[in-house]
Structures are given as structure tokens and as C-alpha cells.
Design an enzyme around this catalytic site. Structure first.
Site, PDB file in Angstrom:
ATOM      1  N   CYS A 122       4.305   5.485   2.789  1.00 62.45           N
ATOM      2  CA  CYS A 122       3.383   6.047   1.786  1.00 62.45           C
ATOM      3  C   CYS A 122       2.731   7.321   2.314  1.00 62.45           C
ATOM      4  CB  CYS A 122       2.289   5.039   1.441  1.00 62.45           C
ATOM      5  SG  CYS A 122       2.931   3.511   0.746  1.00 62.45           S
TER       6      CYS A 122
HETATM    7  C1  BEZ Z   1       5.063   1.902   3.869  1.00 64.89           C
HETATM    8  O1  BEZ Z   1       4.558   2.634   3.036  1.00 64.89           O
HETATM    9  O2  BEZ Z   1       5.363   2.306   4.979  1.00 64.89           O
HETATM   10  C2  BEZ Z   1       5.348   0.471   3.572  1.00 64.89           C
HETATM   11  C3  BEZ Z   1       4.524  -0.233   2.685  1.00 64.89           C
HETATM   12  C4  BEZ Z   1       4.791  -1.550   2.435  1.00 64.89           C
HETATM   13  C5  BEZ Z   1       5.895  -2.170   3.027  1.00 64.89           C
HETATM   14  C6  BEZ Z   1       6.732  -1.452   3.852  1.00 64.89           C
HETATM   15  C7  BEZ Z   1       6.454  -0.120   4.132  1.00 64.89           C
END
Ligand code: BEZ
Length: 211
Positions: free
Chosen positions: A45
Site C-alpha cells: 500500500c
Molecule cells: C501490503 O499492502 O503490503 C499488504 C497488505 C495486506 C496484506 C498483504 C500485503
């Protein structure tokens, strides 16, 4: 009720990093991209939000307002914004909805319980100035989105709204387009004075109008 293409995007009021957002009012006459991400302070994210901030001028060129969302509270969004700036070299320059009560996530069906009971998946909605939903894409949490693809689809939507054309596989702005099958050859000759190439009666190729 599930949201489908052509539906009016549900309206809502919710807190954001830019203050309370009254969604339809905030959109005004612009196109909109509403996208959810699973959580604040997560690696994928973080890279996505940096990229969207980097692409802001590309969205603006197309009269598109962008707004992100997760089910985290505003204080987390504000803390995370500093990390995004530090790690991605980009200040957060668009609002992030703080959907801690999940009002918007539920309205837009962004929580898919068999993927995660608690967090939003990576949903994207493209909304036209008439507030109709024109594109929906859902990615899993583990895969960061390709926002260049989103710009490509917006280019296609805006072009095909103005002209009687559709865009072929992997089309990019400036490349040849397809004349919609509902247009007769006679009308196509009037609309596309530069002409077109008939590969099959249902597959007619012409230069992209307006470039
Ligand atoms: C991420 O944004 O890195 C992420 C969020 C939830 C699960 C896996 C990765």
C-alpha cells in the site's frame, strides 16, 4: 445490492485526510477514481500511494480526482502519510478516506470476507462526471496495482464516449482504434474522412480521432 457498471456510484459522507468528504459534491464535474487498500503501514500500500501521488498531474490532465480509502482511523492515515513521503519521496496529495466504521467499504462491497474478514481488498472504481460507475477492478492484497493501466482505461473511456470507436487489445493513447459495429460504412465514411481499413465487416480500423 452489488454495484454494476452503469449504476450511479453510491453517495456518502465520510472523514478523510482532507476533512469530511461529501462524495458526489466533492466529485463535482470531474471523473473520479475511488480505490481501497487493505491497511495503513503496510508495504505494498505504501508503494501504491506513493505512485498515485506521483501520477497526480496525469490524473488532473484527464480531469480525474483520485481518492483512497482504508478502514484505518484518521490518526493512522496522518501518521502513515509521513512514512509515504519519507520512503516514496512523494507527499500525499490526494485525500484518504478514514473508513473506520466501514460505512463506505460496505456500501461499495470492498470487504470480501473469504479474502479477509476485516480489511478491504484492493478495489478500484472509475466514476464518470454523470456519477455512473464505468470501471471496477479488484486485486488481492498481495498484488500492487498498475496505475498506468488505470490511466490507459480512462483514456479509452473518454475517447470512446466522444467518438463512435472502441479500443483494441493493449491499446495505448495515439494508436489506431476500431469503429463500433453499430455504425454503417456510409456513416463511418462521414465520421472518419481519413478513411478506414476493413479487415472483416465487423472489424474496421481507423486512426485515433483527435490526435
Ligand atoms: C501490503 O499492502 O503490503 C499488504 C497488505 C495486506 C496484506 C498483504 C500485503
Amino acid at each position: 445490492m452489488p454495484i454494476r457498471l452503469g449504476d450511479i456510484a453510491p453517495d456518502f459522507t465520510q472523514d478523510s485526510t482532507a476533512g469530511p468528504i461529501h462524495f458526489h459534491e466533492w466529485l463535482g464535474d470531474s471523473w473520479g477514481v475511488l480505490f481501497s487498500h487493505p491497511r495503513d503501514f503496510t508495504p505494498v500500500c505504501t508503494t501504491e500511494l506513493g505512485e498515485v501521488a506521483r501520477l497526480k498531474s496525469e490524473f488532473e490532465k484527464r480531469n480525474v480526482k483520485v481518492i483512497g480509502l482504508s478502514v484505518d482511523p484518521l490518526r493512522d492515515h496522518n501518521g502513515w502519510a509521513a512514512d509515504i513521503e519519507e520512503t516514496q519521496g512523494q507527499k500525499l496529495n490526494f485525500p484518504l478516506i478514514a473508513d473506520a466504521d466501514r460505512k463506505v467499504s460496505l456500501l461499495y462491497d470492498m470487504i470480501h470476507p473469504n479474502a479477509s474478514e476485516t480489511f478491504t481488498v484492493r478495489s478500484v472504481f472509475v466514476i464518470a462526471p454523470d456519477k455512473k460507475v464505468r470501471l471496477m477492478i479488484t486485486y488481492p492484497a498481495s498484488t500492487g496495482r498498475n496505475f498506468a493501466e488505470l490511466l490507459r482505461v480512462i483514456d479509452s473511456l473518454q475517447l470512446t464516449d466522444r467518438h463512435s470507436v472502441a479500443t483494441p487489445v493493449n491499446w495505448m493513447f495515439g494508436q489506431d482504434v476500431i469503429i463500433v459495429p453499430s455504425l454503417s460504412d456510409e456513416d463511418a465514411r462521414k465520421k472518419f474522412p481519413e478513411g478506414f481499413r476493413t479487415v472483416k465487416p465487423y472489424l474496421r480500423i481507423t486512426r485515433q480521432p483527435g490526435v
